[in-house]
Design a protein around this motif. Sequence first.
Motif, PDB file in Angstrom:
ATOM      1  N   GLN A  13       3.107  -4.012 -16.849  1.00 49.75           N
ATOM      2  CA  GLN A  13       2.630  -2.757 -16.298  1.00 49.75           C
ATOM      3  C   GLN A  13       1.545  -2.193 -17.196  1.00 49.75           C
ATOM      4  OE1 GLN A  13       5.283   0.682 -16.233  1.00 49.75           O
ATOM      5  NE2 GLN A  13       4.527   1.234 -14.195  1.00 49.75           N
ATOM      6  N   SER A  36      -1.879   8.529  -3.226  1.00 48.52           N
ATOM      7  CA  SER A  36      -1.824   8.025  -4.596  1.00 48.52           C
ATOM      8  C   SER A  36      -1.418   9.144  -5.544  1.00 48.52           C
ATOM      9  CB  SER A  36      -3.162   7.418  -5.015  1.00 48.52           C
ATOM     10  OG  SER A  36      -4.191   8.371  -4.871  1.00 48.52           O
ATOM     11  N   LEU A  49       7.361   4.313  -7.073  1.00 51.65           N
ATOM     12  CA  LEU A  49       6.851   2.963  -6.854  1.00 51.65           C
ATOM     13  C   LEU A  49       7.606   2.276  -5.723  1.00 51.65           C
ATOM     14  CD1 LEU A  49       6.635   1.970 -10.599  1.00 51.65           C
ATOM     15  CD2 LEU A  49       4.677   2.146  -9.085  1.00 51.65           C
ATOM     16  N   GLN A  96       0.650   0.607  -6.025  1.00 53.04           N
ATOM     17  CA  GLN A  96       0.132   1.308  -7.187  1.00 53.04           C
ATOM     18  C   GLN A  96       0.864   2.617  -7.455  1.00 53.04           C
ATOM     19  OE1 GLN A  96      -2.215   0.262  -9.589  1.00 53.04           O
ATOM     20  NE2 GLN A  96      -1.469  -1.578  -8.545  1.00 53.04           N
ATOM     21  N   SER A 127       0.829  -1.192   0.000  1.00 51.86           N
ATOM     22  CA  SER A 127       0.000   0.000   0.000  1.00 51.86           C
ATOM     23  C   SER A 127       0.868   1.249   0.000  1.00 51.86           C
ATOM     24  CB  SER A 127      -0.912   0.000   1.230  1.00 51.86           C
ATOM     25  OG  SER A 127      -1.691   1.177   1.284  1.00 51.86           O
ATOM     26  N   ARG A 157       1.265   2.473 -13.837  1.00 51.63           N
ATOM     27  CA  ARG A 157       1.239   2.430 -12.371  1.00 51.63           C
ATOM     28  C   ARG A 157       1.923   1.149 -11.901  1.00 51.63           C
ATOM     29  NH1 ARG A 157      -1.545   7.105 -10.491  1.00 51.63           N
ATOM     30  NH2 ARG A 157      -0.914   6.416  -8.422  1.00 51.63           N
ATOM     31  N   GLY A 158       1.340   0.428 -10.942  1.00 50.87           N
ATOM     32  CA  GLY A 158       2.021  -0.709 -10.344  1.00 50.87           C
ATOM     33  C   GLY A 158       2.308  -1.837 -11.308  1.00 50.87           C
TER      34      GLY A 158
END
Lengths: 116, 112
Positions: free
Chosen positions: B37, A9, A91, A109, A5, B41-42
Motif C-alpha cells: 500500500q 474518492s 476500501l 482506490q 472503481s 489508499r488502494g
Amino acid sequence: GAGVSQSPSNKVTEKGKDVELRCDPISGHTALYWYRQSLGQGLEFLIYFQGNSAPDKSGLPSDRFSAERTGGSVSTLTIQRTQQEDSAVYLCASSFFVWGANTEAFFGQGTRLTVV
Amino acid sequence: SQQGEEDPQALSIQEGENATMNCSYKTSINNLQWYRQNSGRGLVHLILIRSNEREKHSGRLRVTLDTSKKSSSLLITASRAADTASYFCATDERSTGNQFYFGTGTSLTVIP
C-alpha cells in the motif's frame, strides 16, 4: 471496467448526516469486500459478499452501518447519522471464488470520508 | 478474529539491501497473500501462496510459508527507493473460505 472503481474518492460530511459510498467491482468477480482504514492503521473488515450467499456482516461496527449488493455487482455502503469516529478511508475489493477459496483481491482506490 | 500480525512494525534499510517481513496468523488457512500500500489508499496484490506450498518467487519477491508455525515471510531483494510502502499479509479461514483478514502492516522505508 478494468479495475475496481469507488466513488466518491473524497467525501466531507457534517456530523449526523447520512452518506453512501459506492463500489463497482471487476466484472465477473463474485466476492466483494468492504474494509475501513484509519490513519496509520491496518484494515478493519466490515462486510463480505459472496455470490448469492447471505453476506457476512460480522465486521460492521454498529447498526448505523449497512451495505447491499445489487444484482451481484455494484455495492453500496451506507452510514447513517455519521459520527466523527467514522472518519477513515473506506476500501472496497473484489475477487473470484474458486474451489472454496478466494483468489487474489483487487482493491479500489478508496473513499476518504471526513466527518466534521 | 483470525488476523495476521506483521513483524516488524517498521523497517528502514539502505537501497540495495534486502528487506524481510514476517507474518503470523492464528488458524488453518486456504492461502496467504501479501499486499503493498502506497500513500494510504488502494492496496496492490503482490503474491499469493497456497497452504500446500512452502515457497514462491515473483521477481525480487520471495515468500515462504510454514503452516506448522502459522507464519510467513516476505523477502524483497536488492531493494529500491520505490519499494517504500506499507506491506500487509492477508489470510482467509480454511473452514469458511470467506473474507480476508489483514494484519497491521510493516512500514518499509528504503533510503536512497
